[in-house]
Design an enzyme around this catalytic site. Structure first.
Site, PDB file in Angstrom:
ATOM      1  CB  SER A 221      -0.889   0.029   1.247  1.00 40.20           C
ATOM      2  OG  SER A 221      -0.118   0.318   2.408  1.00 40.20           O
ATOM      3  CG  ASP A 222       1.183   5.935  -1.268  1.00 35.64           C
ATOM      4  OD1 ASP A 222       2.118   6.106  -0.454  1.00 35.64           O
ATOM      5  OD2 ASP A 222       0.975   6.712  -2.207  1.00 35.64           O
ATOM      6  CD1 TRP A 223       4.758   5.142   5.116  1.00 35.02           C
ATOM      7  CD2 TRP A 223       4.594   3.879   3.305  1.00 35.02           C
ATOM      8  NE1 TRP A 223       5.816   4.249   5.122  1.00 35.02           N
ATOM      9  CE2 TRP A 223       5.729   3.462   4.020  1.00 35.02           C
ATOM     10  CE3 TRP A 223       4.267   3.209   2.131  1.00 35.02           C
ATOM     11  CZ2 TRP A 223       6.559   2.423   3.599  1.00 35.02           C
ATOM     12  CZ3 TRP A 223       5.093   2.175   1.700  1.00 35.02           C
ATOM     13  CH2 TRP A 223       6.218   1.794   2.431  1.00 35.02           C
ATOM     14  CB  ALA A 225      -3.124   3.751   0.591  1.00 31.85           C
TER      15      ALA A 225
END
Length: 822
Positions: A221-223, A225
């Site tokens: 995941s993006d941080w 997200a």
């Protein structure tokens, strides 16, 4: 080969889930009893930051990704990747979070500089080279952000609605290319796509990426997200980062125990993490490849910069002849405070930064290289630095070290191994001995609570942000407070800046002590620059954007250069007809004075060697090798796609496949500089072009007087069913290096015989070539099958007749032929 299932069988459910859940800001936990070390990740589009700020361990800073794409050189991208793989190993990093292959859908995109191009083929080829280079060292990559993160407005929550054909032909295409080349990781975006948040988007992450494409790597995941436990677990996500606000961990284990998430889903994710650990040397008994660590970071940064600079206009003033120069005027705030990085997660602390002024002075020792600010576009005061200032000593809760300027930045681990949970303050101590008496301006920018003391006077105490401001807003939108203070020349005063923050918040620090000495007002600065230009042999004006204009977290509101830089250029060019304008911006800006300047050089964010590379190009030691990876408009209102406003939580890509040059080809307006444009210091002749269904072959001859580099661009146009060639346009005879008839971009292409509408032209392949004067080189450009296909509920090859064009740029065809697919 290690039996991953054997390792998997030794793990408890809680251990399995722990391997999918960030243990801190940058890493996954170790499980020593199966020989698994902690997997460490790091931001890294242009350099490897590592897990935090280590003042004794700076990071090589390469030019921005737009610059790398402007080289049109996948082999050079691979070398850049090898360097960052080498840097990752040195810093103990297993996974580099990049590259970014979101497309340049709109020039207003805030992270435009961090992406490669408006074209999916160019983006995919540069990304593949970069990924191959990084992974050659046994370091993973995560191509990002899957998918539709082509703008920053409401990026955490917006639902991006992308038509199926555009999704496949444009936005997913670079990801597919990297996956096919063996990429080990993908990063899931914050936004949603077609109704589902990307971190939980099973259609794209599970069905397309993993099943259809056969991707065997990890999806991280993006941080922050990942916002759901069950939805993201069932939606194809493999790793949720970071530890804070993480919906997995115990909650995911409980979801498995209660039957909401099948354990075989968890097992597949853990296999992928173990496979990544095996590939990156985090599993005992599986060392990384023994690849020589011999890349010279400075040399690579210099080469990428030189190859990326796009000479957009030149009336013959370049290259400069050093022997003919007695005085050179260097003008612009960015000539001394060079912008070499974009804002946000792309930032690193390089070992050095060579400014344009320093670069030119180094190569012109016998020439007066004089400087004037001219116009200062920076909304925040520049960091305290220079001869007025003493050493900058930083005390981080008892850990003391020196920094180069009044700027302190890090994300993640703290210097000196300080504990994030208990570190609550830092103190920056220095001294100011002004050269000039009068009213100086000091400033604080950043976030947290501050106390500024000058001498024995407390100048400020308080917070720059209102209570309750969110973490992301604090980091991406720092504020500034200014303080006028009267000082006497030669009298030293101590300056102390104290900052405090809440427990657990020290993982993100972005603090600057700014300074501006007394000086002329805005009009006086421009007048002084004009006067200097008028009495100089040549004027080099450096203009560009600022961190408050181009950065992660927000989109641009205008393409205009900030401040009075346009006025500065026009007035300097009027005073000196030999005015060279250097544009220090990561993405397109308006250049209303372009025809007033003798030369315009686009240098992007040029990395740590920016000034040295610029000096070599201006003096002809090196040729500017770049070609535009994206279209530069003449006027903002001409841009086919500008709107990034979100309506009812969504933004729809109504233009379908017509973005970038594809859209300009349908527009009544023409851009200032087209896709693929770029001049050099020599000229090229093109010979006969021959094509097959898999390859275009053309000979090119350097007909100038200097060695040089050409980028051969191959474009396709569909002209109709077999036997109906239709008008192929006046592309000029083979070998004609002059204007190719009507090069305007105002032609539409409608459907032909039920064939889905295609652009008038699209890039099908490219290759770069170097040659000495008089040398002829045969260039072979592969034509991928996908270039002849459209997405129509599946990939469909469109049979019929195509015009195949070899070109110097989109609007500069040099030869054409036809090809029939039967």
């Amino acid at each position: 080969m290690t039996d991953l299932d054997h390792l998997l069988a030794q793990l408890t459910l809680d251990e399995k889930v722990s391997l999918l859940t960030g243990q801190d800001f940058w890493s996954l936990p170790a499980i020593p009893r199966i020989g698994l070390r902690s997997l460490v990740m790091s931001d890294g589009p242009v350099g490897v930051r590592g897990t935090g700020y280590a003042p004794d361990d700076p990071s090589i800073a390469l030019p921005s990704p737009t610059a790398l794409a402007a080289t049109w050189d996948a082999a050079l991208a691979e070398r850049a990747g090898r360097l960052l793989g080498q840097e990752s190993r040195r810093k103990g990093v297993h996974v580099l979070l990049g590259p970014t292959v979101n497309l340049h859908r709109t020039p207003l995109g805030g992270r435009h500089f961090e992406c490669y191009s408006e074209d999916p083929l160019l983006s995919g080829e540069i990304a593949t080279g970069f990924v191959t280079g990084v992974q050659s060292h046994g370091v993973g990559t995560t191509v990002k952000h899957l998918v539709g993160n082509d703008f920053e407005t409401d990026r955490m929550t917006v639902d991006v609605r992308i038509p199926p054909r555009a999704l496949r032909e444009l936005y997913l295409a670079p990801f597919e290319r990297v996956a096919a080349a063996g990429g080990w990781g993908v990063m899931s975006a914050y936004n949603g796509v077609n109704g589902a948040p990307m971190a939980a988007n099973g259609t794209i992450q599970e069905d397309i990426l993993k099943r259809e494409w056969g991707f065997d790597g990890v999806v991280v995941s993006d941080w922050r997200a990942a916002r759901s436990t069950v939805g993201s677990a069932l939606g194809g996500l493999d790793i949720a980062m970071p530890a804070m606000d993480n919906p997995w961990g115990p909650a995911l284990a409980e979801a498995v125990r209660t039957g909401r998430v099948p354990e075989e889903v968890i097992d597949d994710k853990v296999r992928r993490v173990l496979r990544l650990a095996l590939r990156t040397g985090a599993l005992e008994g599986h060392p990384v490849p023994d690849v020589p660590l011999d890349e010279d970071g400075t040399a690579v940064a210099h080469q990428v910069a030189v190859r990326s600079f796009v000479l957009a206009r030149n009336d013959g003033v370049l290259p400069l002849a050093a022997a003919e120069l007695s005085r050179v005027a260097v003008i612009g705030a960015l000539a001394t405070d060079a912008r070499v990085l974009g804002g946000g997660s792309a930032q690193v602390t390089p070992p050095h930064v060579i400014s344009p002024l320093d670069g030119l002075r180094a190569v012109l020792p016998g020439v007066e290289v004089a400087y004037a600010v001219g116009a200062d576009p920076r909304p925040f005061l520049p960091a305290a630095a220079g001869p007025d200032w003493g050493k900058f000593q930083l005390d981080l809760d008892g850990y003391d070290f020196t920094v180069e300027t009044g700027t302190v930045r890090w994300i993640g681990d703290l210097p000196g191994g300080r504990d994030v949970a208990t570190t609550t303050s830092l103190v920056l101590r220095t001294s100011l001995t002004p050269e000039t008496s009068g009213e100086h301006l000091l400033a604080i920018s950043g976030f947290g609570a501050f106390e500024l003391t000058v001498g024995d006077q407390k100048i400020y105490q308080g917070s720059l942000h209102p209570p309750g401001t969110g973490r992301a807003d604090l980091l991406l939108h720092p504020r500034e407070q200014r303080f006028p203070i009267t000082l006497e020349a030669g009298v030293t005063v101590p300056v102390v800046l104290r900052q405090s923050f809440e427990p657990g918040m020290a993982h993100s620090v972005a603090t600057t002590l700014g300074h501006r000495p007394p000086g002329p007002d805005e009009e006086g600065l421009i007048a002084s620059a004009v006067e200097l230009a008028a009495r100089s042999d040549v004027a080099v004006v450096v203009v560009g954007t600022t961190e408050q204009v181009e950065s992660e977290g927000f989109d641009r509101t205008s393409l205009a250069l900030p401040g009075r830089q346009d006025e500065l250029v026009s007035r300097v060019a009027a005073a000196n007809p030999r005015t060279v304008v250097v544009v220090n911006a990561g993405s397109p800006v308006l250049l209303p004075w372009s025809e007033e300047a003798a030369a315009v050089l686009l240098t992007w964010f040029g990395g740590q060697e920016a000034g040295a590379a610029l000096a070599d190009v201006l003096l002809g030691v090196e040729e500017p090798g770049g070609r535009l990876p994206t279209t530069w408009p003449r006027r903002e209102q001409d841009c086919p796609i500008l709107d990034v406003r979100v309506t009812d939580g969504a933004l729809t890509y109504d233009e379908d496949i017509f973005i970038g040059y594809r859209a300009w080809l349908r527009s009544p307006a023409s851009p200032l500089f087209t896709f693929g444009h770029g001049l050099g210091y020599t000229t090229w002749g093109y010979g006969d072009l021959t094509v097959t269904e898999s390859e275009a072959v053309v000979s090119v001859t350097n007909i100038g007087e200097r060695a040089g580099r050409e980028v051969v661009q191959i474009y396709l146009s569909y002209t109709g069913p077999a036997g109906d060639t239709g008008p192929a346009g006046d592309t000029g005879p083979a070998g004609d290096t002059g204007p190719a008839g009507d090069a305007s971009l105002n032609h539409g292409a409608g459907p032909a015989g039920g064939v889905p509408e295609r652009p008038e032209r699209w890039l099908a392949g490219f290759a770069s070539v170097a040659a000495a004067p008089g040398e002829t080189v045969t260039v072979r450009v592969p034509l991928p099958e996908r270039a002849f296909q459209v997405w129509d509920d599946g990939w469909r090859t469109i049979h019929g007749t195509y015009t195949v064009t070899a070109a110097h740029a989109l609007d500069e065809p040099r030869g054409a032929t036809t090809l029939t697919l039967s």
